[in-house]
Design an enzyme around this catalytic site. Structure first.
Site, short mmCIF file in Angstrom:
data_model
loop_
_atom_site.label_atom_id
_atom_site.label_comp_id
_atom_site.label_asym_id
_atom_site.label_seq_id
_atom_site.Cartn_x
_atom_site.Cartn_y
_atom_site.Cartn_z
CB CYS A 58 -0.92 -0.01 1.21
SG CYS A 58 -0.02 0.20 2.77
CG HIS A 191 7.92 4.86 -3.76
ND1 HIS A 191 7.80 4.01 -4.82
CD2 HIS A 191 8.12 4.08 -2.68
CE1 HIS A 191 7.95 2.76 -4.41
NE2 HIS A 191 8.14 2.78 -3.11
S1 CFN Z 1 9.01 -0.19 -2.94
FE1 CFN Z 1 10.97 -0.28 -4.02
S2 CFN Z 1 12.53 1.02 -3.37
S3 CFN Z 1 11.08 -0.33 -6.20
FE2 CFN Z 1 12.25 -1.98 -5.39
S4 CFN Z 1 14.30 -1.30 -5.24
FE3 CFN Z 1 11.23 -3.79 -3.92
S5 CFN Z 1 9.10 -3.88 -3.44
MO1 CFN Z 1 10.23 -4.54 -1.62
S6 CFN Z 1 10.53 -2.53 -0.56
FE4 CFN Z 1 12.25 -2.81 -1.88
FE5 CFN Z 1 13.31 -1.01 -3.33
FE6 CFN Z 1 12.95 0.42 -5.44
FE7 CFN Z 1 9.94 -2.10 -2.58
S7 CFN Z 1 14.20 -1.88 -1.51
S8 CFN Z 1 12.28 -4.89 -2.40
S9 CFN Z 1 11.88 -3.98 -6.07
N1 CFN Z 1 11.68 -2.00 -3.55
#
Ligand code: CFN
Ligand code: HCA
Length: 538
Positions: A58, A191
């Site tokens: 979410c 984000h």
């Molecule tokens: S929200 Fe992002 S911030 S998009 Fe990526 S690399 Fe995943 S879903 Mo889990 S929380 Fe995590 Fe990062 Fe960017 Fe989320 S560290 S693993 S692929 N991620």
């Protein structure tokens, strides 16, 4: 006997077969076979159809957990029922290293107002104020952040008013996020909200300039499993100064001084591009895309940074570091390659890893049969700048709505954005928006917002040697007899970034794809011979 059982088209047809026509039509646009001539577009960043078991999280998770979570010295208060705070408490495995035991680290705590029915009925602002006062009394932090959850948005508590009041009363920076879980279609809206508020309330607060010849910020790296520690090690070895990271192993001061850097390097573009764009507009700090997942990708990124500064000293140093690091990487790769070569993988992770980790699998000679993001946007898939399709409401202002004053001369970045564009025109590539689809082999299946039904079906039909996703997928996939690696939390492993991380990953994947445990299990196709065909990639 080598036999290609099902074509990508046939797999896609199978995935859609069971859906009612309307659902099938929508999912059809979210499943793309690479190399198809008739379309190079994928539908992404749209609502999940109700009833489908999505892998997504979410907006609150994207704001509080992802962007602000890895900062150790901000007290993050979740205004909401306890579950929201509890389930975002350390589960992401973002790590931190305070320089000494006396340095603040609030990450092990879960701060929450623990809203009850009564607060929902009569309003929770008073309780939130009380929580802020109590947290201040106990911890005396330099800053506090407040995060609104779904019920808070529904009853209309004004978290921003409470933040302003507390800021005045306590004399520290207090800011709030309207990041109610329901606000967007996924984490992605969170984000954006986080980026806007951090930029508005913190970046530029402190003009102290760090020593160092080549000063960069690392954006979109969150120190999962210690990745940032390895990146810090490599940058330091190269003589590159890190002013701030958004937000792996970060501190409040880092955010506040981020505008003093010469260059922004962006790793997870999906989660942090807003901050990069705003810093470029307001402070004239150019940004370039980098990626430290994969040994080759790490080397390429270091070269790109050196190329940006253009100093021979740095260019030479980077080459020395790469030459020093690569032999160990090659040694591990030589060891695992005979075991991993020709094996197949599937990757379904958030908004950048499902692409970035393909680098590591490629290095091991493994092919990604199918991949997709939970919440990536079209630019993440298509590798070109697509007009942003996210809509954020009035509370969480859009980049265009921010009143930014061009202030480019303030810390005189090494190169202005205009200079960078001139270099680009000369053929040096800094600002490439890499994308998942153009970089995958022709005939691969790219699926946006994969759901549980499709995940199971994919595994059944294509039987990859390894499946990578998150905790919700882990056990159902393992029960199908296929090794499952979490690419969010890394299970208990990591780091996987940089040179040492690549070695860790190679060893881990080799261990998993050769494991006897899985062959000891009865997978569905073992009991039903008609499912027993194997997919072989040539
Ligand atoms: S929200 Fe992002 S911030 S998009 Fe990526 S690399 Fe995943 S879903 Mo889990 S929380 Fe995590 Fe990062 Fe960017 Fe989320 S560290 S693993 S692929 N991620
Ligand atoms: C989140 C965080 C998450 C969840 C991971 C998972 C993470 O989206 O709220 O589903 O296993 O990386 O911790 O993406």
């Amino acid at each position: 006997k080598k036999k290609k059982v099902l074509s990508a088209e046939a797999v896609k047809e199978e995935l859609l077969k069971k859906y009612p026509p309307k659902v099938a039509r929508k999912r059809d646009k979210q499943i793309h076979i690479t190399g198809e001539e008739d379309s190079s577009e994928i539908m992404a960043n749209v609502r999940t159809i109700p009833g489908i078991i999505t892998m997504r999280g979410c907006t609150y998770a994207g704001c509080k957990g992802v962007i602000l979570g890895p900062t150790r010295d901000i007290v993050n208060i979740t205004h909401g029922p306890i579950g929201c705070g509890f389930y975002s408490w350390l589960t992401r495995r973002n790590q931190t290293k305070a320089p000494s035991a006396t340095d603040e680290n609030f990450m092990p705590y879960a701060f929450s107002t623990d809203m009850q029915d009564e607060d929902i009925i009569f309003g929770g602002e008073k309780k939130l104020e009380q929580a802020c006062l109590e947290a201040y009394e106990l911890f005396k932090p330099k800053a506090m952040a407040i995060f609104a959850t779904c019920p808070v948005g529904l009853i209309g508590d004004d978290v921003h008013a409470v933040a302003r009041k507390m800021k005045e009363k306590l004399g520290i920076n207090v800011f709030a996020f309207s990041c109610e879980g329901y606000k967007g279609v996924s984490q992605s809206a969170g984000h954006h909200i986080a980026n806007n508020q951090i930029f508005t309330h913190v970046v530029g607060e402190n003009d102290t300039v760090k020593m160092g010849e080549y000063k960069i910020n690392v954006l979109g790296e969150y120190n999962i499993g210690g990745d940032a520690f390895e990146i810090e090690r490599i940058l330091e070895k190269c003589g590159i100064t890190m002013v701030s990271t958004f937000s792996g192993n970060s501190t409040y001061e880092q955010f506040a001084t981020a505008h003093t850097a010469d260059l922004n390097t962006v790793m997870c573009h999906r989660s942090i591009n807003y901050v990069a764009e705003m810093m470029e507009t307001k402070y004239g700090i150019p940004w370039i895309k980098i990626n430290f997942i994969g040994a080759e990708a790490t080397a390429k990124s270091l070269r790109k940074i050196a190329q940006y500064f253009g100093d021979k000293k740095l260019i030479d140093r980077v080459e020395e570091v790469i030459a020093e690091e690569m032999p160990q990487v090659q040694a591990v790769l030589d060891e695992v390659f005979p075991f991993t070569k020709g094996k197949t993988a599937m990757l379904f992770v958030g908004g950048s890893r499902a692409h970035h980790y393909q680098e590591l699998f490629n290095e091991m000679g493994m092919r990604t049969l199918s991949a997709g993001y939970e919440f990536g946007h079209r630019d993440d898939y298509e590798g070109r700048h697509v007009i942003p399709d996210i809509k954020v409401d009035a509370d969480s202002r859009n980049i265009e709505e921010l009143e930014v004053t061009p202030d480019t001369a303030r810390f005189s970045p090494r190169k202005s954005v205009e200079q960078l564009m001139r270099l680009e025109a000369e053929g040096l590539k800094f600002k490439d928006y890499e994308g998942m689809m153009p970089e995958m082999d022709k005939g691969s299946i790219v699926i946006d917002d994969l759901n549980q039904y499709e995940a199971d079906k994919l595994v059944e039909l294509m039987k990859p040697d390894i499946f990578c996703a998150g905790i919700k997928e882990k056990f159902s996939i393992q029960k199908m007899g296929v090794p499952m690696k979490q690419l969010h939390s890394y299970d208990y492993g990591g780091p996987y970034a940089g040179f040492k991380g690549a070695c860790n990953f190679y060893k881990e994947i080799k261990r998993m794809v050769t494991s006897k445990v899985w062959s000891g299990m009865k997978a569905p196709w073992e009991e039903n011979p008609e499912l027993s065909a194997t997919y072989v990639w040539e």
